[in-house]
Design an enzyme around this catalytic site. Structure first.
Site, PDB file in Angstrom:
ATOM      1  N   HIS A 157       0.808  -1.216   0.000  1.00  0.00           N
ATOM      2  CA  HIS A 157       0.000   0.000   0.000  1.00  0.00           C
ATOM      3  C   HIS A 157       0.847   1.275   0.000  1.00  0.00           C
ATOM      4  CE1 HIS A 157      -3.971  -1.913   0.574  1.00  0.00           C
ATOM      5  NE2 HIS A 157      -3.274  -2.851   1.178  1.00  0.00           N
ATOM      6  N   ASP A 364       3.364   9.380  -1.703  1.00  0.00           N
ATOM      7  CA  ASP A 364       2.227   8.636  -1.168  1.00  0.00           C
ATOM      8  C   ASP A 364       1.920   7.464  -2.092  1.00  0.00           C
ATOM      9  OD1 ASP A 364       0.170   8.041   0.578  1.00  0.00           O
ATOM     10  OD2 ASP A 364      -0.622  10.079   0.588  1.00  0.00           O
TER      11      ASP A 364
END
Length: 461
Positions: A157, A364
């Protein structure tokens, strides 16, 4: 469909129809587990004096969860240490903050061995196993050592760092080698996938072709699989009573001014310091706009025991105080800085009331706030998304105003552009982004990965 076993650091099943209070990942995985009659396993978040492997089972709304307590030393070395002081900063390109301690690495390995020992008896021969995120990179190998021959997949992730950065990790080659115990590995973007391939090919002599990465007789399938949100559910949430009440409160509080919103966990990867400086640059360069806007920054604290997180909180408190002191007037404060979390329904109302969202991480893996902001908008009068080029979401949300978050000038220019953007252009950009997040929602993400895993032949013994 085979039974699905999800393994993650923490278990967060959506229960009792409380989707509005749950994150998208929880909703997607809970849906898959309900369909397959599967199991979600992970750490309970609790500490025990001595690790026993005692499992606590809970079943609600068709989903079974299984959790285990860890010793305090495990938590300090595995979770606070290697996961959050070593891998997290490294994977977000912050080598300057990464702490390389042998004790952390040893605790990380020990905790993954304990997870494997505990969960293996729960895995049946036809089950598919899906391991989640950087906390459990070596878990697949530990499962194989204990006789697991099932299809086992892994999803990251976070970003995967470039080869030269990853080489700063003393055990990088060994850690990557453990990942060849998996059958399928998923990444949010092609960039993260290619960085992984580069490391294996250039440092370990692997070979990559047609989506298959091979090394020393072993092979794994790599896929790009960007996670989404439940766009329909979030759009509906934004029209609900609590969200609408929040939206009215925000409009009243704004007193005719345009609200710029940022919603981020308090973390150095989110670019909050750079965001404040970019916003201040806008105030300085556009004096005629100063009192026509304000920034609402919601930043709930996280990982409070890690020193680097304490530093970022202190820095932001000082920076917001300085900016407000320098630019505020009797009837206007440029930054409203809030250190607490809110429900998804309240946030949906905040997003809908905002004229601009600043989603400006310096790195991110995905960033679901960007997608939630888009889903929450009024189709007839949508706000504008300003998005960092370095968020995984930028690969999909190309109609956002994409910026380099390190450049205060770019951020200032983007804010000015967003405030002046005609309604027709705002609607066009929003429609394009909303189409993407609807087509590639969180259920699409889950099915894309589990279909790839289900179609893949299990790894050889």
């Amino acid at each position: 469909m085979s039974r699905l076993i999800v393994i993650s650091n923490r278990v967060s099943a959506a229960t009792g129809g409380a989707a509005g209070a749950q994150g998208g990942l929880s909703v997607a995985l809970t849906s898959a587990l309900r369909e397959s009659g599967g199991l979600w396993f992970g750490w309970s978040g609790e500490v025990t004096d001595e690790f026993t492997g005692q499992i606590s089972f809970h079943r609600d709304d068709g989903v079974t969860t299984a959790t285990v307590d860890l010793e305090e030393q495990d938590v300090e070395e595995y979770y606070n240490g290697y996961a959050n002081r070593t891998l997290w900063p490294l994977f977000h390109y912050r080598v300057d903050l990464a702490e390389y301690e042998r004790g952390y690495a040893g605790g990380y390995q020990r905790a993954n061995e304990r997870f494997a020992e505990t969960v293996v008896p729960l895995i049946e021969p036809d089950d598919m196993v899906w391991v989640q995120d950087y906390h459990m990179i070596p878990l697949g190998q530990e499962l194989r050592k204990r006789g697991c021959r099932n299809r086992v997949g892994f999803f990251l992730h976070t970003p995967w760092p470039p080869r030269r950065l990853l080489l700063t990790l003393p055990e990088a080659t060994e850690l990557v080698a453990t990942m060849f115990a998996y059958d399928v590995i998923g990444f949010h973007t092609e960039e993260w996938l290619q960085s992984f391939v580069d490391f294996v090919v250039l440092e370990s002599g692997g070979n990559y072709a047609d989506g298959i990465l091979r090394l020393e007789g072993r092979q794994i399938r790599l896929i790009t699989c960007p996670i989404g949100i439940d766009s329909d559910e979030f759009a509906t949430l934004a029209k609900g009573e609590e969200a609408q009440r929040t939206m009215r409160q925000m409009h009243e509080s704004a007193n005719g001014r345009a609200m710029i919103v940022g919603v981020d966990r308090l973390d150095y990867s989110k670019g909050l310091e750079e965001r404040f400086l970019g916003y201040e640059r806008f105030l300085i360069e556009n004096p005629e706009e100063r009192k026509e806007v304000f920034l609402l920054q919601i930043a709930p604290p996280s990982r409070a025991t890690v020193e680097s997180y304490q530093r970022i909180r202190s820095t932001l408190e000082g920076l917001s105080g300085r900016i407000n002191g320098a630019h505020a007037d009797l009837d206007w404060v440029p930054i409203r800085y809030v250190n607490q979390g809110y429900s998804r329904a309240v946030l949906a109302g905040v997003y809908r009331a905002a004229r601009i969202a600043l989603v400006t991480p310096i790195r991110d893996g995905m960033n679901l706030v960007a997608k939630e902001f888009v889903a929450a908008q009024d189709p007839a009068d949508p706000g504008v998304l300003i998005l960092s080029r370095f968020a995984g979401a930028a690969a999909q949300l190309t109609e956002a105003l994409l910026i380099n978050p390190y450049s205060a000038e770019e951020m200032s220019d983007a804010i000015r552009t967003a405030l002046a953007m005609p309604q027709a252009e705002r609607i066009r950009r929003w429609q394009a982004m909303f189409t993407v997040i609807c087509e590639q929602d969180v259920l699409w993400w889950r099915r894309r990965f589990t279909d790839a895993l289900e179609q893949h032949e299990p790894s050889p013994a």
